[in-house]
Each structure stands twice: as C-alpha cells, then as structure tokens.
Motif scaffolding. Structure first.
Motif, PDB file in Angstrom:
ATOM      1  N   ASP A  47       0.799  -1.210   0.000  1.00 25.53           N
ATOM      2  CA  ASP A  47       0.000   0.000   0.000  1.00 25.53           C
ATOM      3  C   ASP A  47       0.836   1.267   0.000  1.00 25.53           C
ATOM      4  O   ASP A  47       1.628   1.489   0.891  1.00 25.53           O
ATOM      5  CB  ASP A  47      -0.923   0.008   1.214  1.00 25.53           C
ATOM      6  CG  ASP A  47      -0.162  -0.206   2.506  1.00 25.53           C
ATOM      7  OD1 ASP A  47       0.533  -1.212   2.612  1.00 25.53           O
ATOM      8  OD2 ASP A  47      -0.253   0.645   3.401  1.00 25.53           O
ATOM      9  N   PRO A  48       0.664   2.116  -1.012  1.00 22.50           N
ATOM     10  CA  PRO A  48       1.201   3.467  -0.908  1.00 22.50           C
ATOM     11  C   PRO A  48       0.273   4.259   0.006  1.00 22.50           C
ATOM     12  O   PRO A  48      -0.938   4.063  -0.021  1.00 22.50           O
ATOM     13  CB  PRO A  48       1.153   3.987  -2.343  1.00 22.50           C
ATOM     14  CG  PRO A  48       0.004   3.262  -2.939  1.00 22.50           C
ATOM     15  CD  PRO A  48      -0.046   1.902  -2.261  1.00 22.50           C
ATOM     16  N   THR A  90      -5.995  -1.854   7.983  1.00 23.97           N
ATOM     17  CA  THR A  90      -6.054  -1.193   9.288  1.00 23.97           C
ATOM     18  C   THR A  90      -5.318   0.134   9.196  1.00 23.97           C
ATOM     19  O   THR A  90      -4.185   0.188   8.729  1.00 23.97           O
ATOM     20  CB  THR A  90      -5.415  -2.066  10.380  1.00 23.97           C
ATOM     21  OG1 THR A  90      -6.059  -3.336  10.412  1.00 23.97           O
ATOM     22  CG2 THR A  90      -5.540  -1.408  11.740  1.00 23.97           C
ATOM     23  N   VAL A  91      -5.970   1.190   9.619  1.00 25.81           N
ATOM     24  CA  VAL A  91      -5.384   2.529   9.606  1.00 25.81           C
ATOM     25  C   VAL A  91      -5.367   3.042  11.042  1.00 25.81           C
ATOM     26  O   VAL A  91      -6.407   3.121  11.697  1.00 25.81           O
ATOM     27  CB  VAL A  91      -6.187   3.491   8.714  1.00 25.81           C
ATOM     28  CG1 VAL A  91      -5.544   4.881   8.716  1.00 25.81           C
ATOM     29  CG2 VAL A  91      -6.296   2.949   7.292  1.00 25.81           C
ATOM     30  N   THR A  92      -4.177   3.385  11.522  1.00 25.01           N
ATOM     31  CA  THR A  92      -4.019   3.880  12.890  1.00 25.01           C
ATOM     32  C   THR A  92      -3.441   5.279  12.839  1.00 25.01           C
ATOM     33  O   THR A  92      -2.413   5.515  12.206  1.00 25.01           O
ATOM     34  CB  THR A  92      -3.099   2.959  13.708  1.00 25.01           C
ATOM     35  OG1 THR A  92      -3.614   1.630  13.673  1.00 25.01           O
ATOM     36  CG2 THR A  92      -3.012   3.429  15.150  1.00 25.01           C
ATOM     37  N   CYS A  93      -4.102   6.208  13.528  1.00 23.88           N
ATOM     38  CA  CYS A  93      -3.713   7.616  13.471  1.00 23.88           C
ATOM     39  C   CYS A  93      -3.613   8.166  14.901  1.00 23.88           C
ATOM     40  O   CYS A  93      -4.620   8.550  15.497  1.00 23.88           O
ATOM     41  CB  CYS A  93      -4.766   8.372  12.664  1.00 23.88           C
ATOM     42  SG  CYS A  93      -4.277  10.011  12.135  1.00 23.88           S
ATOM     43  N   PRO A  94      -2.398   8.198  15.472  1.00 23.20           N
ATOM     44  CA  PRO A  94      -2.243   8.804  16.803  1.00 23.20           C
ATOM     45  C   PRO A  94      -2.393  10.322  16.691  1.00 23.20           C
ATOM     46  O   PRO A  94      -1.562  10.982  16.062  1.00 23.20           O
ATOM     47  CB  PRO A  94      -0.820   8.403  17.206  1.00 23.20           C
ATOM     48  CG  PRO A  94      -0.409   7.323  16.239  1.00 23.20           C
ATOM     49  CD  PRO A  94      -1.139   7.629  14.978  1.00 23.20           C
ATOM     50  N   LEU A  95      -3.427  10.864  17.269  1.00 28.73           N
ATOM     51  CA  LEU A  95      -3.737  12.278  17.077  1.00 28.73           C
ATOM     52  C   LEU A  95      -2.770  13.176  17.847  1.00 28.73           C
ATOM     53  O   LEU A  95      -2.460  12.932  19.013  1.00 28.73           O
ATOM     54  CB  LEU A  95      -5.174  12.556  17.496  1.00 28.73           C
ATOM     55  CG  LEU A  95      -6.228  11.823  16.649  1.00 28.73           C
ATOM     56  CD1 LEU A  95      -7.614  12.052  17.226  1.00 28.73           C
ATOM     57  CD2 LEU A  95      -6.166  12.277  15.199  1.00 28.73           C
ATOM     58  N   TYR A 169       0.399  12.003  11.156  1.00 30.42           N
ATOM     59  CA  TYR A 169       0.699  10.871  10.283  1.00 30.42           C
ATOM     60  C   TYR A 169      -0.318   9.769  10.533  1.00 30.42           C
ATOM     61  O   TYR A 169      -1.130   9.816  11.470  1.00 30.42           O
ATOM     62  CB  TYR A 169       2.117  10.348  10.520  1.00 30.42           C
ATOM     63  CG  TYR A 169       2.348   9.752  11.885  1.00 30.42           C
ATOM     64  CD1 TYR A 169       2.058   8.406  12.143  1.00 30.42           C
ATOM     65  CD2 TYR A 169       2.857  10.522  12.932  1.00 30.42           C
ATOM     66  CE1 TYR A 169       2.257   7.863  13.412  1.00 30.42           C
ATOM     67  CE2 TYR A 169       3.062   9.983  14.195  1.00 30.42           C
ATOM     68  CZ  TYR A 169       2.762   8.662  14.420  1.00 30.42           C
ATOM     69  OH  TYR A 169       2.952   8.118  15.665  1.00 30.42           O
ATOM     70  N   ALA A 170      -0.265   8.746   9.692  1.00 28.93           N
ATOM     71  CA  ALA A 170      -1.085   7.548   9.874  1.00 28.93           C
ATOM     72  C   ALA A 170      -0.236   6.333   9.542  1.00 28.93           C
ATOM     73  O   ALA A 170       0.643   6.396   8.683  1.00 28.93           O
ATOM     74  CB  ALA A 170      -2.322   7.595   8.981  1.00 28.93           C
ATOM     75  N   PRO A 179       2.861  -2.388   9.288  1.00 31.37           N
ATOM     76  CA  PRO A 179       2.324  -1.059   8.946  1.00 31.37           C
ATOM     77  C   PRO A 179       3.383  -0.174   8.322  1.00 31.37           C
ATOM     78  O   PRO A 179       4.563  -0.265   8.637  1.00 31.37           O
ATOM     79  CB  PRO A 179       1.856  -0.508  10.298  1.00 31.37           C
ATOM     80  CG  PRO A 179       2.635  -1.264  11.314  1.00 31.37           C
ATOM     81  CD  PRO A 179       2.872  -2.626  10.740  1.00 31.37           C
ATOM     82  N   VAL A 180       2.933   0.677   7.421  1.00 34.46           N
ATOM     83  CA  VAL A 180       3.806   1.647   6.756  1.00 34.46           C
ATOM     84  C   VAL A 180       3.323   3.037   7.131  1.00 34.46           C
ATOM     85  O   VAL A 180       2.124   3.327   7.062  1.00 34.46           O
ATOM     86  CB  VAL A 180       3.781   1.458   5.230  1.00 34.46           C
ATOM     87  CG1 VAL A 180       4.678   2.502   4.555  1.00 34.46           C
ATOM     88  CG2 VAL A 180       4.231   0.050   4.857  1.00 34.46           C
ATOM     89  N   ARG A 181       4.244   3.892   7.540  1.00 33.46           N
ATOM     90  CA  ARG A 181       3.880   5.242   7.969  1.00 33.46           C
ATOM     91  C   ARG A 181       3.810   6.190   6.772  1.00 33.46           C
ATOM     92  O   ARG A 181       4.636   6.140   5.874  1.00 33.46           O
ATOM     93  CB  ARG A 181       4.908   5.753   8.981  1.00 33.46           C
ATOM     94  CG  ARG A 181       4.596   7.138   9.546  1.00 33.46           C
ATOM     95  CD  ARG A 181       5.253   7.305  10.893  1.00 33.46           C
ATOM     96  NE  ARG A 181       4.704   6.363  11.866  1.00 33.46           N
ATOM     97  CZ  ARG A 181       5.123   6.254  13.118  1.00 33.46           C
ATOM     98  NH1 ARG A 181       6.099   7.041  13.556  1.00 33.46           N
ATOM     99  NH2 ARG A 181       4.583   5.380  13.933  1.00 33.46           N
TER     100      ARG A 181
END
Length: 211
Positions: A47-48, A90-95, A169-170, A179-181
């Motif tokens: 995934d890009p 899965t998308v993880t976004c630390p706010l 970032y996500a 996971p890729v940042r």
C-alpha cells in the motif's frame, strides 16, 4: 509515491537443474556445482500511503494556516499496488496533542466499499489513537479508497507562542504486512489570530463559524 513490493524469497533445492521449459516469468535458475536453486518471488498486497490536511479558511489568516479553535479536515488515502487482493486494511492515526479530541468528527463509510465489507472505527482517549478497520474489503490490485476526519485545534495550542506546527501521520497496513507510515506527514501552521478577531470555544471568529 515510489512503487514498492513486499515479497518473500522462496528457495527450493533440486538434485540437478530442472529441465522444464519455459519457466514462469517470476522464476530464475542459479546453478551451484551439481545443484540448482529455483528462486520464486511471491508477491503480496502493498500500500502506498498519503495523508492530507485542509484547514478551513479563517478571515485575516493566510491560506493553508489556521488559528487556535480552527477546523482541520484530514483525508487518508491508500491503494493496493501489489498483485494480490487484500482482505483487511487497518489505519491507525495517533492524534497530535495539539488537537482537541472533543471536537473529533469521523467521516462516513466510503460509499463504494463492497456490501460485505465491515467498516468500523474507534478512539482511545488515553492513547489518543484513532483507528479504522476495513475487513472483508477484497481490495484488488490498483484499487484505492480514502477515509476522512475533521478536528479542531486546541484553544490553548499556542501556549504563549506566536506560532506552532501540527504534524499528523497515519500507519496503514494490509492484511498481515507490517504497517507503513505516511510520508511526508501532513503539516499545518497554527498562528495567532489577528488582534481584532476573537475565536471562542464554539470555533467562531467574530460570530462567523470557521466551518
């Protein structure tokens, strides 16, 4: 975004070079004395990633910047550039700590998701982690989706400073891949509002809603 592929190198040892002809395009032969190695690359979904931020306009503030209490609209995009379908994303976004969790608004389920896909999101106030899960998505090679959220800058974001930057970032993963940042991160500058404006807790400047 530069193309990349997650792959596994599989080596099968034979007593002599196999005489099968022709070989599959992804197969090559390396000989070593009386033995041979059959090298096969097994490709997986990849995934890009990209995250974008669009601040809502504020009168008297340069375009692309915002103020304490200002609204930020984020979009996260992902695409399968591998050659195998992905079943779970899965998308993880630390706010960022300078964002006000109480003002978070998550966008709707993407309209073009398959009917069988399961879309869900959650927020952990303790870790400030916003996470989406898209299961049974059957994301085909070359197919892409986007998800979104909006949130306001904390009223005390400047803390006496003239300006601060908020980077966001996500981390995005397909199936069991690491996971890729997202790079680059989405960055917005928060500046002090013009002295003749008053930004209140409702996100209004002189009675005009920032949205």
């Amino acid at each position: 975004t530069p193309a990349a592929v997650a792959w596994n190198d599989v080596r099968v040892r034979y007593p002599k070079p196999p005489d099968a002809d022709p070989l599959p395009p992804s197969v090559s032969i390396e000989t070593d004395n009386d033995s041979a190695y059959l090298l096969t690359m097994v490709f997986s979904a990849w995934d890009p990633n990209a995250i974008y931020v669009q601040p809502a306009p504020v009168q008297g503030v340069p375009e692309g910047k915002t103020v304490p209490g200002g609204l930020l609209n984020y979009t996260i995009m992902f695409e399968n550039e591998g050659n195998a379908p992905a079943q779970k994303v899965t998308v993880t976004c630390p706010l960022n700590p300078l964002l006000d969790l109480d003002t978070l608004a998550v966008g709707d389920r993407p309209e073009d998701l398959p009917d069988a896909a399961v879309y869900s999101w959650s927020l952990d106030p303790r870790t400030r982690e916003l996470q989406w899960t898209l299961d049974n998505i059957n994301l085909q090679p070359g197919q892409h989706y986007s998800i979104s959220f909006a949130i306001r800058v904390a009223e005390d974001a400047l803390a006496g400073k003239q300006s601060v930057t908020i980077s966001q970032y996500a981390d995005i993963s397909f199936d069991s891949l690491p996971p890729v940042r997202t790079e680059p991160q989405a960055v917005v500058e928060v500046v002090a509002p013009p002295s003749h404006f008053d930004v209140n807790k409702d996100g209004k400047v002189n009675g005009a809603d920032l949205i």
